[in-house]
Design an enzyme around this catalytic site. Structure first.
Site, short mmCIF file in Angstrom:
data_model
loop_
_atom_site.label_atom_id
_atom_site.label_comp_id
_atom_site.label_asym_id
_atom_site.label_seq_id
_atom_site.Cartn_x
_atom_site.Cartn_y
_atom_site.Cartn_z
N ASP A 120 0.85 -1.19 0.00
CA ASP A 120 0.00 0.00 0.00
C ASP A 120 0.89 1.25 0.00
OD1 ASP A 120 -2.26 1.89 0.91
OD2 ASP A 120 -3.28 -0.04 0.86
N HIS A 151 -3.49 5.99 3.79
CA HIS A 151 -4.29 4.84 3.38
C HIS A 151 -3.71 3.53 3.92
CE1 HIS A 151 -6.01 1.85 0.54
NE2 HIS A 151 -7.02 2.70 0.43
N SER A 347 -11.39 -0.61 -0.17
CA SER A 347 -10.07 -0.64 0.47
C SER A 347 -10.20 -0.89 1.97
CB SER A 347 -9.35 0.70 0.25
OG SER A 347 -8.93 0.85 -1.07
#
Length: 409
Positions: A120, A151, A347
């Site tokens: 990520d 994120h 996600s």
């Protein structure tokens, strides 16, 4: 000359011509079927090698004659499957709704002994949610360790985060070793070479049990990049489409090698976000199918579920045809630079599934059966539940259902 990502399996270079020829009838050199086909065939531990090479058309013949050659692909941009806005969700009780929904607070396992990889935007390793975790970082972007996007930190928190201010955010807080592959920069951009190298590192070199990723191949981005360089739009689109196909084949080849590696390590279960391109709020039929690489063979693709008045619903943005679903709306997890934040997206659903996979991996080790990525995958699909969903939720939108942790009772 054109740059290509080239995948080789160096283990095939150790075979003599007769052994190589014996592999060919069941699918080609080094295929999964070859490695686990007739007992007369050798069982070979794969040794992937990824390089970037400048090739002329005339070089392709020599490449095809290389016994170690597996696949080639034009480098392609990748991008984050971005969150669908933030939300103002507030904690209710001592456990996030997602952790409770998948039953992670009602099980006798916590992911102890399981190694999880998160590919990520990196991680804020100093966040209190990761206290005591052995975090192994590797930067594939060239921008350095850490997480300037947030994120990756949020996703990691959902998988194995410890309690923050008395709130449980992690599905598998017993995970003590985490591999953090930074494959996207602070803007959420990267390249397919970064992803492929990170998969090789996590699955083959480090033998991660579970790999979580929430990204996609950026077909529009490559098309626009070529057009900006002066290519006619029709040609730019054609080249980008061919690169998309090549990168999918490259991804499949790496997945094939990961499956082959399971004979030696138990394998790696790859979990990926289905994508956020659907727009059901615009029209009920505005649905986009699971995006690549989540749609690739062997990957557990994940859709996003949210809470509704009559049960769980599928998020308007969640792509259709996932294998399973996880909580993906109003998900509270670790915020880069400290604290907590709530995000929406497939996600956010993906790390719930990765965390449940870690729980099942630990649980199956207590049973008298082989524990491999295949058995964990089978158990995840078999234990997924449909009862929590509201009436009228389409089967293709939810797949096998909401993933479920091993039951305590």
């Amino acid at each position: 000359m054109t740059d290509y990502i080239v995948l080789r399996d160096k283990s095939l270079g150790r075979l003599n011509p007769g052994e190589l020829e014996s592999l060919r009838p069941t699918g080609g050199p080094g295929s999964f079927a070859d490695r686990f086909g007739p007992s007369s065939h050798p069982v070979i531990e794969p040794e992937p090698e990824i390089s970037v090479e400048s090739l002329e058309p005339s070089d392709m013949r020599d490449l095809a004659r290389d016994p170690t050659f597996r696949q080639k692909a034009r480098p392609m941009p990748t991008k984050l499957i971005d969150t669908v806005g933030t939300s103002n969700a507030q904690p209710q009780g001592q456990t996030t709704w997602g952790v409770h929904a998948v039953g992670a607070d009602d099980t006798d396992v916590d992911g102890a002994g399981v190694t999880v990889a998160v590919l990520d935007t990196g991680i804020d390793r100093d966040h209190i949610a990761f206290a005591g975790v052995n975090i192994i970082e590797r930067d594939f972007t060239g921008t350095g360790d850490g997480d300037g996007n947030g994120h990756g930190t949020h996703c990691a928190g959902t998988i194995f985060g410890r309690n923050v201010d008395g709130l449980r955010i992690g599905v598998a807080p017993g995970v003590s070793t985490a591999l953090i592959g930074k494959v996207l920069d602070d803007n959420g951009s990267g390249g397919s070479q970064m992803l492929f190298e990170a998969m090789q590192w996590a699955a083959i070199q480090e033998s991660a049990h579970v790999i979580s990723m929430s990204l996609g191949f950026d077909f529009p981005g490559l098309t626009n990049s070529l057009a900006d360089q002066g290519w006619p739009v029709e040609i730019a689109s054609s080249v980008a489409l061919e690169a998309y196909r090549e990168n999918l084949r490259m991804f499949d080849a790496i997945m094939d090698m990961i499956r082959a590696h399971s004979a030696f390590s138990g394998g790696s279960l790859v979990v990926a976000a289905a994508g956020n391109e659907s727009r059901r709020q615009v029209h009920a039929n505005f649905e986009v199918s699971v995006s690549v690489p989540a749609a690739a063979v062997g990957v557990v693709s994940v859709g996003a579920a949210g809470e509704g008045q009559n049960g769980l619903t599928i998020a308007d943005f969640s792509n259709t045809n996932p294998l399973v679903c996880g909580p993906g709306v109003n998900v509270i997890s670790a915020k880069a630079n400290g604290g907590l934040v709530s995000f929406n997206g497939t996600s956010m659903a993906t790390p719930h599934v990765a965390g449940v996979a870690a729980l099942w991996w630990e649980k199956l080790q207590t049973l008298p059966i082989p524990v491999t990525s295949d058995t964990v995958r089978a158990r995840i699909l078999a234990s997924s539940v449909t009862d929590p969903f509201a009436p009228g939720v389409d089967i293709p939108d939810r797949g096998a259902g909401l993933v479920s942790a091993p039951h305590l009772h």
